[in-house]
Design an enzyme around this catalytic site. Sequence first.
Site, short mmCIF file in Angstrom:
data_model
loop_
_atom_site.label_atom_id
_atom_site.label_comp_id
_atom_site.label_asym_id
_atom_site.label_seq_id
_atom_site.Cartn_x
_atom_site.Cartn_y
_atom_site.Cartn_z
N ALA A 101 0.84 -1.21 0.00
CA ALA A 101 0.00 0.00 0.00
C ALA A 101 0.87 1.26 0.00
O ALA A 101 0.55 2.24 -0.68
CB ALA A 101 -0.94 0.00 1.21
N GLU A 105 -0.42 6.32 6.18
CA GLU A 105 -0.05 4.94 5.83
C GLU A 105 1.14 4.47 6.64
O GLU A 105 1.17 3.32 7.11
CB GLU A 105 0.25 4.83 4.33
CG GLU A 105 0.58 3.42 3.88
CD GLU A 105 -0.56 2.44 4.10
OE1 GLU A 105 -0.30 1.35 4.66
OE2 GLU A 105 -1.70 2.76 3.72
#
Length: 118
Positions: free
Chosen positions: A31, A70
């Site tokens: 990701a 993230e």
Amino acid sequence: MVPSRKGLARILYAARYSVFGLRHAWKQEAAFRQEIILCAVLLPVVLMANVSGLERAMLFGTAILVIIVELLNSALEAVVDRIGLEFHPLSGSAKDMGSAAVLVSLVLMAGVWLCILL
């Protein structure tokens, strides 16, 4: 624990560990790689867009915010996994909330980009 380094040496060592963290995220987190690539694709849009400096900062800032969230989510997941890999409702909730934070940052980014560019 008292840090043994002070001043510029401490800052340089901290920067070194930050680079280690970024390198680890790039190698281990799909990701993170996808969001870095997204930022790399969108950066030219930010630079070429006919927008004010503040709008440019908002476009760039929301993209960077996604990367920050993230990284924090990946760190949270690593800590939860370090504690134990067996299922526990609180561990699942922590990971789900970290993932939700990434989703909210992506929605914020999309909203800002749509509002400014459209």
